[in-house]
Design an enzyme around this catalytic site. Structure first.
Site, short mmCIF file in Angstrom:
data_model
loop_
_atom_site.label_atom_id
_atom_site.label_comp_id
_atom_site.label_asym_id
_atom_site.label_seq_id
_atom_site.Cartn_x
_atom_site.Cartn_y
_atom_site.Cartn_z
N GLY A 1 -19.02 -30.34 8.84
CA GLY A 1 -19.81 -31.55 8.98
C GLY A 1 -20.48 -31.76 10.32
N ASP B 1 -24.47 -22.73 18.33
CA ASP B 1 -23.68 -22.60 17.10
C ASP B 1 -22.93 -21.27 17.09
OD1 ASP B 1 -22.60 -23.32 14.64
OD2 ASP B 1 -24.25 -22.46 13.50
N LYS C 1 -19.22 -15.13 15.90
CA LYS C 1 -20.67 -15.09 15.78
C LYS C 1 -21.35 -14.46 16.98
CE LYS C 1 -21.73 -19.02 12.73
NZ LYS C 1 -22.51 -20.27 12.63
N TRP D 1 -18.62 -15.79 7.78
CA TRP D 1 -17.29 -16.14 7.27
C TRP D 1 -16.69 -15.08 6.37
CZ3 TRP D 1 -15.74 -16.64 2.19
CH2 TRP D 1 -16.74 -16.66 1.23
#
Length: 698
Positions: free
Chosen positions: A199, A323, A350, A411
């Site tokens: 979220g 991110d 990442k 993921w």
């Protein structure tokens, strides 16, 4: 002598617990057995957790299927699934497969013959409201002592009787009113189940994880990953410490740090390791005045498994701005490094570096790139901090580098084989351009209703001249270098599984399900699944026979890459979604794949309107692209709207988008959109359909 007596007493408990068809025992017997099959040294007959065991290696010690006979592997049975997310990790206990597809629709299936034993639908889309606007459904489930535990988009944690599917308990993990949602699998350890949420890309969210009693659903502890408003006091000394690494009024932005995927249990240390997410918003200048490391964003945080109290942390990206979260799977191992055995946790997040960290204290042992990395020159071994390239925080204008917010690894899990000593990483090799020109702390606003809002503009692209954008990378964590690479047709490829049979299994977007030689990368077996395969496979035994199971079909984030996967003809409506189960000597077949070419809907009244289409593009990118694909070119996660006749009729379009006519199918309702916004959104989609009619939609 006392130790010997203890083990003699334990043995009959383990034996007596093995008889229950649902894996349950009575009282302590069942818990002993549950801990035993979840332990990292368990025998492999079951696959009871997302990564098989507490250590999340995605590795099986089974050897019936090996390099010598894998060519004889064949399809034992298949089971078609309805529309909905198929990119999820199944589990298997006592010859029964459990899976949560779509929005946490749980099924129990006899592993021997594919017969469905029961199903459970929590009706998550109808309960989710605005939470349905992010996430794509469940990525996996958990098992404990005769219970199957699933988490829903709307925030429920639900335990089901493994034998019947009846609800044992249900607990709400966050309020209905905020922008949190759940897509990751819960993890179970020693009688507790822990879950986080997503979220932080779409609202002012402060991340936390919560542990519940796996038998009753009672909340046991909660750990916040970022500090709240100091005026309200701090929940712990850890939060007080973390607050000193933030600046400004960060709590008004939430902070982020959600644990939406990566959770690993170190039974030996009795620690739960949490992989935390990005900042909210991404732009460090907005959420924290561009100052401070912002603990515990993008970190591995170890907490006491019994109390949830902080023990140690390692921050992968201080002052996170891209991110570059630490939410990829974390795998435990014992490695011999420089002549010394080290208890480590390994992760390939990442940002493109492969980290080997001492799991007893959080000390960095090593970190090197496993893919092209240009955002940093390396990781300083003394401080553990990245050596950042110039302008990487876009402080002096736009900047382009590798990898991207999609990740050098997403993921879809890597696997680690203690036999080969290699980790097997589904690797992406793309580049990104960031630009926050015109975006300031003063004018930043969250997009109403959980629209994406990062605080910085960004565009992911293929590096100039690149012929390959994805790999399966076999990586040596001791030598810190690749052992071999297999190039992929597109950036994304499936989750990996390694076995003691010397094999690595992985699916591909081109419909291949492949077994590789774990040491060399040689292809030993390929099966045409008639659909993309990106879900992580599992292996287990039933009646003494080793099986391999994987779910075919595309969903979740790979579906965003429609422009790159269009050549494979992947369509939400027509693609096959199937459970595929294999054993040696089987010879099952699948129906032919239904060919698909995107054909635009008829729209004779369309007239171009550049201004309206530009406005609609902004709405689409913030609210729709996460499912329907960039540039309205869907990749299979949701329908390709350029081909949808519903767009051609304004009344039908309004009924679906604003009226919520398809919520039960997972299509969110956007009741707050004005007539002009709906008109702009529809105009943009019509323009992209016109492009498809004209030139194939390039």
């Amino acid at each position: 002598m006392k130790a010997r007596a203890y083990w003699l007493w334990l043995a009959p408990l383990l034996l007596s617990a093995c008889g229950g068809g649902d894996g349950a025992g009575t009282g302590g017997d069942g818990e002993v057995r549950a801990n035993a099959i979840l332990a990292d040294d368990s025998g492999g007959d079951d696959w009871p957790a997302f990564g098989r065991t507490y250590g999340e290696q995605h590795y099986s010690p089974l050897t019936q299927i090996d390099t010598g006979n894998v060519a004889q592997l064949g399809l034992a049975w298949s089971m078609d699934l309805p529309p909905g997310n198929p990119a999820t990790g199944p589990i298997a206990v006592d010859g029964v497969i459990y899976m949560a597809t779509g929005y946490s629709i749980v099924r129990a299936i006899d592993a021997r013959n594919g017969k469905q034993l029961w199903s459970f639908d929590p009706k998550a889309p109808q309960a989710s409201g605005k939470k349905l606007r992010q996430g794509w459904g469940s990525r996996g489930i958990a098992w404990w002592n005769g219970k199957v535990i699933t988490a829903t988009q709307d925030g429920r944690l639900v335990a089901l009787d493994a034998k019947t599917g009846a609800v044992s308990w249900s607990s709400r993990t966050f309020p209905q009113s905020d922008s949190r949602f759940i897509s990751g699998p819960p993890r179970v350890f020693d009688g507790k189940v822990v879950i986080g949420h997503g979220g932080a890309d779409s609202g002012p969210i402060r991340g936390y994880v919560t542990a519940y009693d796996a038998d009753t659903g009672e909340q046991l502890w909660r750990f916040y990953t970022v500090p709240g408003n100091p005026a309200d006091g701090f929940e712990s000394e850890a939060m007080e410490m973390a607050a000193r690494t933030w600046s400004g009024e960060w709590w008004k932005y939430g902070g982020g740090g959600n644990v939406w995927n990566a959770i690993t249990y170190d039974a030996e240390q009795d620690l739960v390791l949490l992989g935390t997410g990005n900042g909210a918003p991404w732009n460090h200048k907005i959420r924290s005045d561009g100052e401070g490391d912002n603990l515990f964003l993008c970190s591995i945080v170890a907490v006491d498994a019994k109390t949830g109290e902080y023990r140690w942390h390692y921050q992968i990206n201080p002052g996170e701005s891209w991110d570059f979260n630490a939410s990829m799977d974390m795998e435990l191992a014992d490695l011999t490094i420089d002549g010394r055995q080290r208890k480590v946790v390994m992760t390939a997040p990442k940002n493109g570096f492969f980290y080997v960290i001492d799991r007893t204290n959080g000390e960095l042992i090593s970190a090197e790139p496993f893919v092209t990395v240009t955002w940093a020159k390396g990781i300083d071994k003394a401080t553990g901090r990245p050596i950042e390239a110039e302008n990487v925080r876009y402080e002096d204008g736009p900047v382009t580098f590798q990898p991207t917010p999609v990740g050098a690894h997403s993921w879809l899990p890597m696997a680690y084989s203690p036999q080969s000593g290699l980790a097997y990483i589904p690797t992406l090799d793309l580049e990104v351009t960031y630009d926050d020109t015109g975006i300031t702390k003063e004018n930043f606003e969250w997009v109403e209703g959980m629209g994406l809002a990062s605080g910085v503009g960004y565009a992911v692209s293929i590096p100039e001249g690149a012929e390959t954008t994805g790999y399966l990378t076999a990586y040596d964590p001791v030598a810190q270098k690749p052992a071999w690479r297999i190039p992929m047709d597109v950036p994304f490829s499936g989750g990996a599984m390694a076995t003691a049979g010397g094999l690595v299994f992985q699916g591909r977007v081109n419909d291949d399900f492949v077994a590789y030689d774990a040491k060399s990368g040689k292809v030993l077996w390929t099966f045409d699944a008639k659909a993309p395969v990106i879900a992580p496979p599992i292996t287990y035994t039933a009646d003494g026979v080793q099986y391999v199971t994987v779910i075919a079909g595309i969903g979740t984030s790979p579906g965003l890459f429609g422009p790159m996967t269009a050549k494979f003809g992947i369509d939400y409506r027509t693609q096959a979604r199937r459970v595929l189960t294999f054993r040696i000597g089987a010879a099952g077949t699948l129906p032919a794949k239904q060919p698909y070419t995107a054909v635009a809907f008829a729209d004779p009244d369309y007239r171009a309107d550049a201004r309206l289409e530009t406005a609609g593009e902004g709405i689409f990118n913030a609210r729709c692209a996460v499912c329907h694909g960039g540039a309205v070119i869907a990749g299979g996660t949701a329908p390709d709207l350029r081909t949808s006749a519903a767009v051609a009729d304004p009344a039908t379009f309004h009924q679906i988008v604003r009226g919520g006519a398809l919520v039960h199918n997972g299509m969110p309702q956007f009741q707050e959109l004005s007539d002009r916004e709906l008109r702009a959104l529809r105009q943009y989609i019509r323009a992209r359909a016109a492009d498809l009619r004209k030139d194939g939609g390039a």
